[in-house]
Design an enzyme around this catalytic site. Structure first.
Site, PDB file in Angstrom:
ATOM      1  N   LYS A  98       0.843  -1.197   0.000  1.00  0.00           N
ATOM      2  CA  LYS A  98       0.000   0.000   0.000  1.00  0.00           C
ATOM      3  C   LYS A  98       0.890   1.264   0.000  1.00  0.00           C
ATOM      4  O   LYS A  98       2.110   1.166   0.090  1.00  0.00           O
ATOM      5  CB  LYS A  98      -0.962  -0.030   1.191  1.00  0.00           C
ATOM      6  CG  LYS A  98      -1.970  -1.205   1.132  1.00  0.00           C
ATOM      7  CD  LYS A  98      -2.846  -1.152  -0.077  1.00  0.00           C
ATOM      8  CE  LYS A  98      -3.998  -2.105  -0.245  1.00  0.00           C
ATOM      9  NZ  LYS A  98      -4.163  -3.353   0.402  1.00  0.00           N
TER      10      LYS A  98
HETATM   11  C1  PLP Z   1      -5.439  -4.260   0.775  1.00  0.00           C
HETATM   12  C2  PLP Z   1      -6.908  -4.110   0.758  1.00  0.00           C
HETATM   13  C3  PLP Z   1      -7.710  -4.456   1.848  1.00  0.00           C
HETATM   14  C4  PLP Z   1      -7.188  -5.203   3.028  1.00  0.00           C
HETATM   15  O1  PLP Z   1      -6.142  -4.576   3.655  1.00  0.00           O
HETATM   16  P1  PLP Z   1      -5.323  -5.405   4.769  1.00  0.00           P
HETATM   17  O2  PLP Z   1      -4.624  -4.337   5.527  1.00  0.00           O
HETATM   18  O3  PLP Z   1      -4.393  -6.307   4.009  1.00  0.00           O
HETATM   19  O4  PLP Z   1      -6.306  -6.160   5.586  1.00  0.00           O
HETATM   20  C5  PLP Z   1      -9.050  -4.171   1.810  1.00  0.00           C
HETATM   21  N1  PLP Z   1      -9.599  -3.589   0.730  1.00  0.00           N
HETATM   22  C6  PLP Z   1      -8.885  -3.267  -0.345  1.00  0.00           C
HETATM   23  C7  PLP Z   1      -9.555  -2.605  -1.499  1.00  0.00           C
HETATM   24  C8  PLP Z   1      -7.514  -3.536  -0.379  1.00  0.00           C
HETATM   25  O5  PLP Z   1      -6.791  -3.240  -1.473  1.00  0.00           O
END
Ligand code: PLP
Length: 389
Positions: A190
């Protein structure tokens, strides 16, 4: 050197600096490695970064955990329906099922790849309780329209802002809008990362109190409170069957310094996206949707679509990029194509024509702050060659 002799260019890489490393080492030496002073500081810094220290920012060990806590605090349960986009990661929808409620998936707007607001309205039933918009790729959903719709029908809104740090809509940062809860992700790929982690943001005191208790076993006081008190403080009460969703201080140590760099990271990603847009213009492709003038796009993802009539398929393009030593990905295989969601709700591609068409044509190109212009042009050259341009 030919393309194939160059080192592999991965799809995503985090940018972790010496400050992050020093802060983690400091945490390790401090004697307090789980949720404690660094997590508190990360939460306070996050509220300040959003520009509103009165916001409740609650650090959790993933965005999935944050979404689950948000829906739990809103009282979503069996018999309820929650509407979200089919064009997302399964985490957005699975949390609804954790609580025994049902998911109503709807199609996207092909112009933005975000949830289609008219499709939401058509999917509302008397059982509908909440909406989960996803700011796909980092382009904010039209939240004024979505919030107006939610208000009209008395629905709660939880923003899945896993991609949206930072993104704005109408000049306002995602995280500060009038929804009930916003959840960010700090997963490895992210825009900022704590390895694993997330942040639940809300203005609502009652929701915040419930999420804090449920984050740690349904305990009335957390361990840091108890062990740092100067009076005997062994006593606590369990008030609900809570979860284990707290963020460690080791992870928060990373977050404190990643957050300081979030705006600079966004600036770099925007520059890289602009370079891609310029270099790929004129090819048989559809460039990513752009934000309104003056709004920020986080550029978590750079999603390219092949235009109708392009000389190769999406799968062939991905194969030729890999052959050139370039990683890429697809965001997403829509939920309606996955066996669990398809079978549970009897879904078919014809119900989601825009998501289906986008999926078949799309790929995500590498886009991250550690890329330089040379890396980016290598990707462009490989795309051009694959398209015979
Ligand atoms: C990465 C992601 C999540 C989950 O995030 P985590 O921190 O890995 O639980 C949820 N929604 C979207 C759209 C994502 O890209």
């Amino acid at each position: 050197m030919s393309q194939s002799e160059l080192p592999f260019l991965p799809f995503a890489l985090p940018e972790i600096g010496e400050e992050e490393i020093a802060e983690v080492v400091d945490t390790l030496r401090s004697g307090w490695v789980t949720t404690g002073p660094k997590a508190r500081r990360f939460e306070a810094d996050f509220a300040a970064w959003l520009g509103d220290p009165t916001l409740h920012c609650i650090a959790v060990n993933s965005a999935t955990a944050g979404l689950h806590l948000a829906l739990e605090a809103l009282g979503i349960g069996p018999g309820d329906e929650v509407i979200t986009t089919t064009h997302t990661f399964t985490a957005t929808a699975e949390v609804v099922r954790y609580l025994g409620a049902d998911v109503k998936l709807v199609d996207i707007d092909p112009a933005t790849l975000n949830i289609d607001i008219a499709a939401i309205e058509a999917a509302i039933t008397p059982r509908t309780k909440a909406l989960i918009p996803v700011h796909y790729a980092g382009l904010a959903v039209d939240m004024p329209a979505l919030l107006a719709l939610a208000k009209k029908h008395g629905l709660r809104v939880v923003e899945d802002a896993a991609h949206a740090l930072p993104s704005t809509i109408g000049g306002q940062l995602v995280g500060t809008l009038a929804s009930d809860v916003t959840v960010f992700s700090f997963y490895a790929n992210k825009t900022i990362t704590t390895g694993e982690g997330g942040m639940l943001v809300t203005r609502d005191d009652t929701l915040a109190a419930r999420a804090k208790v449920m984050r740690l076993h349904g305990m009335s006081r957390d361990a840091f409170d108890r062990f740092t008190a100067t009076v005997p403080s062994w006593y606590y009460e369990i008030v609900a069957p809570g979860f284990k969703y707290n963020l460690t201080d080791i992870a928060a140590a990373l977050g404190i310094h990643q957050l300081k760099r979030a705006n600079a990271f966004q600036h770099k990603r925007t520059q890289l996206a602009a370079l891609y847009n310029k270099a790929l213009a004129g090819l048989p492709v559809i460039l990513p949707p752009m934000p309104a003038a003056g709004d920020l796009h986080s550029w978590h993802l750079y999603v390219l679509r092949l235009a109708p009539g392009a000389p190769i398929t999406r799968n062939a393009l991905i194969e030729s990029l890999y052959a050139a030593g370039i990683g890429c990905s697809v965001h997403y295989i829509p939920l309606h194509l996955h066996p669990y969601w398809r079978d549970r709700y009897d879904l078919s591609p014809e119900q989601f024509p825009h998501s289906q068409a986008a999926y078949e044509a799309m790929l995500s190109l590498p886009l991250y702050t550690r890329m330089d212009e040379g890396d980016l042009m290598r990707v462009v050259t490989a795309v051009r060659q694959a398209l015979g341009a």
